[in-house]
Design a protein around this motif. Structure first.
Motif, short mmCIF file in Angstrom:
data_model
loop_
_atom_site.label_atom_id
_atom_site.label_comp_id
_atom_site.label_asym_id
_atom_site.label_seq_id
_atom_site.Cartn_x
_atom_site.Cartn_y
_atom_site.Cartn_z
N TYR A 681 -28.27 -31.16 75.50
CA TYR A 681 -29.55 -31.76 76.10
C TYR A 681 -30.08 -30.87 77.46
N LEU A 682 -31.14 -30.32 77.23
CA LEU A 682 -31.71 -29.39 78.10
C LEU A 682 -32.72 -30.04 79.08
N GLN A 683 -32.74 -29.56 80.22
CA GLN A 683 -33.80 -30.24 81.10
C GLN A 683 -34.98 -29.87 80.74
N LYS A 684 -36.10 -30.78 81.07
CA LYS A 684 -37.47 -30.83 80.59
C LYS A 684 -38.32 -29.50 80.63
N ASP A 685 -38.04 -28.79 81.64
CA ASP A 685 -38.97 -27.64 82.11
C ASP A 685 -38.15 -26.39 82.05
N VAL A 686 -36.97 -26.49 82.06
CA VAL A 686 -36.17 -25.16 81.99
C VAL A 686 -35.06 -25.21 80.86
N ASN A 687 -34.54 -24.07 80.57
CA ASN A 687 -33.56 -23.95 79.47
C ASN A 687 -32.24 -24.05 80.34
N GLU A 688 -32.05 -24.95 81.13
CA GLU A 688 -30.66 -25.38 81.71
C GLU A 688 -30.02 -26.59 81.23
N LEU A 689 -28.77 -26.61 81.12
CA LEU A 689 -28.12 -27.93 80.69
C LEU A 689 -28.31 -29.09 81.36
N ASP A 690 -28.57 -30.23 80.73
CA ASP A 690 -28.49 -31.60 81.58
C ASP A 690 -27.29 -32.11 81.10
N HIS A 691 -27.11 -32.21 79.65
CA HIS A 691 -25.72 -32.85 79.51
C HIS A 691 -25.22 -32.51 78.01
N THR A 692 -24.06 -32.63 77.44
CA THR A 692 -23.68 -32.28 76.36
C THR A 692 -22.90 -33.12 75.53
N ILE A 693 -23.06 -33.82 74.52
CA ILE A 693 -22.30 -34.76 73.70
C ILE A 693 -21.73 -33.94 72.59
N ALA A 694 -20.35 -34.20 72.51
CA ALA A 694 -19.38 -33.55 71.52
C ALA A 694 -18.79 -34.74 70.78
N GLN A 695 -18.69 -34.47 69.38
CA GLN A 695 -17.93 -35.33 68.51
C GLN A 695 -16.95 -34.91 67.57
N ARG A 696 -15.98 -35.49 66.82
CA ARG A 696 -15.14 -35.13 65.83
C ARG A 696 -14.33 -34.04 66.37
N ASP A 697 -13.18 -34.55 66.48
CA ASP A 697 -11.82 -33.40 66.92
C ASP A 697 -12.35 -32.55 68.15
N VAL A 698 -12.70 -33.39 69.36
CA VAL A 698 -13.17 -32.70 70.51
C VAL A 698 -12.05 -32.02 71.20
N ILE A 699 -12.12 -30.75 71.53
CA ILE A 699 -11.39 -29.95 72.35
C ILE A 699 -12.17 -29.57 73.56
N LEU A 700 -11.52 -29.94 74.87
CA LEU A 700 -12.47 -29.39 76.07
C LEU A 700 -11.37 -28.73 76.96
N ILE A 701 -11.75 -27.41 77.25
CA ILE A 701 -10.92 -26.49 77.95
C ILE A 701 -11.71 -26.33 79.53
N GLN A 702 -10.79 -26.53 80.43
CA GLN A 702 -11.16 -26.05 81.42
C GLN A 702 -10.24 -25.42 82.22
N PRO A 703 -10.47 -24.53 83.37
CA PRO A 703 -9.31 -23.81 83.83
C PRO A 703 -8.04 -24.74 84.26
N GLY A 704 -6.81 -24.45 83.90
CA GLY A 704 -5.77 -25.47 83.99
C GLY A 704 -5.61 -26.50 83.10
N LYS A 705 -6.75 -26.95 82.52
CA LYS A 705 -6.72 -28.20 81.82
C LYS A 705 -7.27 -28.03 80.45
#
Length: 776
Positions: A681-705
């Motif tokens: 989901y992008l913000q209304k007036d700019v192409n910047e991320l508002d939030h993301t919803i992921a489904q089905r066998d989700v893998i989230l990778i962050q530094p150290g996690k």
């Protein structure tokens, strides 16, 4: 194009054969004065009185000096009977003139027994005034079988002129005629038929070169009748002229003019026929009926009396009659026709018109209900037609000088167009029979305009231009089958344009095909280039093949369907193929598709823009870099591009959502989400991320996690990810592992909170494993 064929047939009023016959018959009139002159000589010899011309008006004496009943006189020459004069009564008057009753005068030739003869009720010879008159039932018959009848005839001895003001008839062989008043000038070899002239030639006169009669059929088996106010035959110049409005008729066929003149050679054969003033020709042969008009027409014959050339000038008009497809020609100043000899016939070979000429070919009448049936109009400074060896069927046509070909359907329906082709020159070929056009080629810079009878906001005039252009016609309907434009070809309809080395328009599918020289099409929204482009003018769908390149002039021109944020900047698309619907705005690019604006892009096996729905789909090996996300690292925050791959992607501008499916892999700086489905989901007036919803066998990778689960939502504003699963699982290199139905990961704070949708005190099972740190 039947018109000229008819001209040849119309001359089968057959002056080329019959004028010599008429001329020979009229020439024999001159023998009449010879016969009369012999009679005058006889009277002079008889009375031995010299002739003296007096200036005063003649006055005949009434004093009788002698009467002879049963008068007869014979004169011989070289021991042969030369002149034989008989009368029931000869009355001589005091002034020397004679009056005879029931006269019979015969003059015999040097050889043969057939004399020239004059018979009359009365005859008067006035030697003093040089007059010889025959009155009452005057009949003349020459040894050449010429028969003349009139009520009165007078011969002027001084001028050697015989004349009558009475009605006169004549006949010889198959030639007969009549007039009111006649004059024969024996000295100058000149004959005048003074008014109400009628000459008839029976068809038996038509014979072949061996003098053998040729069977005739149809109207040619009928006699030819010539009417005119006046006729003159001048033997010295061998000229026969019918004037004062002359008409030659054979059944329903007509040739007419103010004046008809035949010029003969020394063998009394026609060299030329001149028609002057309101010249008109008509033939009513079944299936070949036609008429033609010009101010003047000249017909030229060869030495064998075959028509060699016809030349018409000024105000040319001609047309076929009663045909399935009628033809007309008009406007020309000059019409020059050449014929080819085959046996004893003259067949059409070539026709050339000069001056602004117009040739019309009507749509076939048998196809009147066919919406495809069309008529043609060819206009040019000069038109040349060439016939096949049969002399019946056209082989080709040439039009030069500001040439225009206009094609108009017989039915003016909403789907039909007027078609106008213009060029300095046209060359047309015809089918083997029927004078039906096969194709016309325009050269020297050509233009075609297809104008709908009922234009709309989506269907307007179509224009094609090129160095060379060829129009191919349907044989049955004579409408355009296709138009090929070659050399620097261009196409336009409303705001739709196209250029290529070659452009071809096919009427059956209403498709314009662009080939060679980087074919390019464009409208008010975008420009597309490809190796081949087919643009359907009916469906308004374009098919592009090979190295397709499309440029939307701005993201705004996609109506928001392109997922880029700079509204005024252009959008570029590359692919192997494309299908573009200009009405619905659906454009599909396949085969290594790529769409980009500046550094943002989408790649896929296919990319489809839905202009009216403001969305876009990409399928197969999708890659994208469409938006940005803010990411905190330590105490600083930066904006990083987000890269994503998937098997399918959809962007919806109204919802500001980028949807990915199957093998989804999203990379945001040092973070990464791998899943089956993701909605960004992008913000209304700019192409910047508002939030993301992921489904089905989700893998989230962050530094150290590294976290896994069934569902995940990442919110950019607080840099928090919520991971759900059964259980959700997070591995932290420093803090160990955490499992639970719901895990909240606070990236800024580097911590994971285990909770549940029912709250932190819910009875869900929680498991945490912490690594044991060894003291140094």
């Amino acid at each position: 194009m039947e018109v000229v064929t008819r001209k040849k047939r119309i001359t089968a009023v057959d002056l080329r054969t019959r004028v010599p016959v008429i001329a020979r018959a009229l020439a024999l009139f001159l023998l009449v004065t010879g016969t009369i002159f012999v009679a005058v000589s006889y009277y002079k010899m008889r009375n031995h009185q010299p002739f003296r011309l007096r200036g005063e008006a003649p006055a005949l004496s009434k004093e009788i000096t002698g009467i002879i009943n049963g008068y007869e006189q014979r004169i011989t020459k070289d021991n042969r009977l030369y002149l034989w004069l008989r009368a029931t009564r000869d009355v001589t008057y005091a002034d020397g003139h004679h009056e005879l009753e029931q006269v019979n005068l015969q003059v015999f030739p040097p050889t043969g027994d057939k004399p020239d003869q004059i018979v009359a009720d009365r005859s008067l010879y006035d030697q003093k005034n040089g007059l010889l008159q025959f009155m009452g039932n005057v009949q003349i018959e020459t040894r050449e079988a010429l028969k003349v009848k009139t009520d009165a005839l007078i011969y002027h001895q001084d001028t050697e002129v015989a004349e009558t003001s009475s009605a006169i008839t004549f006949e010889r062989d198959n030639v007969s005629g009549k007039s009111t008043g006649a004059l024969v000038d024996d000295k100058n070899k000149r004959l005048e038929l003074r008014s109400d002239v009628e000459v008839t030639v029976a068809p038996e006169a038509l014979k072949d070169a061996n003098n053998k009669a040729t069977p005739l059929k149809g109207s040619r088996a009928k006699p030819v009748t010539i009417h005119s106010a006046k006729a003159i035959f001048e033997q010295a110049s061998m000229k026969l002229t019918f004037s004062g409005g002359a008409t030659a008729e054979q059944d329903q066929d007509i040739m007419s003019g103010d004046t008809l003149t035949a010029l003969l050679n020394d063998k009394k054969r026609v060299q030329k026929v001149e028609m002057r003033g309101n010249s008109y020709l008509r033939s009513m042969d079944e299936g070949h009926a036609a008429e033609a008009h010009a101010i003047d027409i000249d017909l030229y014959m060869d030495s064998d009396q075959r028509l060699q050339r016809a030349y018409g000038s000024r105000d040319i008009r001609a047309q076929t009659l009663n045909g399935d497809s009628d033809a007309q020609i008009s406007g020309a100043n000059v019409l020059d026709i050449n014929f080819q000899a085959q046996g004893d016939r003259s067949l059409l070979k070539e026709m050339r018109s000069e001056g602004r000429s117009i040739a019309n070919l009507s749509a076939p009448k048998s196809r009147a209900n066919d919406p495809r049936a069309a008529s043609k109009r060819l206009t040019a400074d000069s038109i040349k037609l060439t016939w096949r060896l049969t002399g019946k069927d056209l082989e080709k046509a040439e039009a030069t000088g500001n040439a225009e070909l206009y094609i108009e359907p017989a039915q003016q329906s909403a789907k039909n167009d007027r078609k106008t082709l213009t060029a300095p020159r046209f060359d047309c070929d015809f089918f083997e029979s029927g004078n039906i056009a096969r194709n016309c080629t325009a050269t020297g810079g050509a233009k075609a305009v297809l104008e709908p009878f009922q234009p709309t906001d989506k269907r307007g005039p179509r224009t094609m231009t090129s160095q060379k252009m060829a129009a191919v016609f349907v044989r049955d309907t004579q409408d355009v089958e296709k138009i090929d434009a070659n050399g620097d070809a261009k196409f336009n309809e409303l705001d739709r344009n196209g250029v290529a080395a070659n452009v071809s328009y096919v009427a059956a599918d209403e498709t314009v095909r662009l080939r060679g020289g980087d074919p390019t099409v464009w409208d008010a929204r975008a420009r597309t280039k490809a190796v081949e482009i087919d643009s359907n003018n009916s469906t308004h769908i374009s098919f592009c093949r090979g190295k397709v390149q499309t440029t939307y002039y701005s993201q705004e021109q996609t109506n928001g369907a392109a997922p880029f944020h700079k509204i005024k900047s252009p959008v570029y698309i590359l692919a192997d193929r494309a299908e573009i619907n200009h009405d619905t705005g659906v454009a599909t690019y396949t085969g290594g598709g790529k769409m980009w604006q500046d550094d943002n892009f989408v790649r896929g096996d296919s990319i489809t823009l839905f202009r009216e729905e403001k969305r876009m789909d990409a399928r197969g090996h999708v890659q994208s870099a469409l938006y940005q996300a803010k990411q905190r690292t330590g105490t600083s925050t930066s904006v990083v591009p987000v890269f994503a791959t998937a098997d399918f992607m959809r962007y919806s501008d109204p919802e500001r959502v980028v949807h990915y499916e199957t093998n989804v892999d999203i990379k945001q700086g040092t973070d990464r989400i791998i899943c089956g489905v993701a909605d960004v989901y992008l913000q209304k007036d700019v192409n910047e991320l508002d939030h993301t919803i992921a489904q089905r066998d989700v893998i989230l990778i962050q530094p150290g996690k590294r976290g896994t689960g069934d569902w995940c939502q990442y919110t950019a504003a607080d840099d928090v990810a919520v991971l759900k699963g059964n259980p959700a699982h997070v591995e932290d290199a420093e803090q160990g592992t955490t499992d639970g139905n719901r895990l909240t990961i606070y990236r800024k704070e580097n911590r994971v909170v285990v909770d549940d949708t029912r709250g932190s005190q819910s009875p869900g099972r929680v498991r945490s494993t912490h690594p044991v740190k060894k003291n140094p």
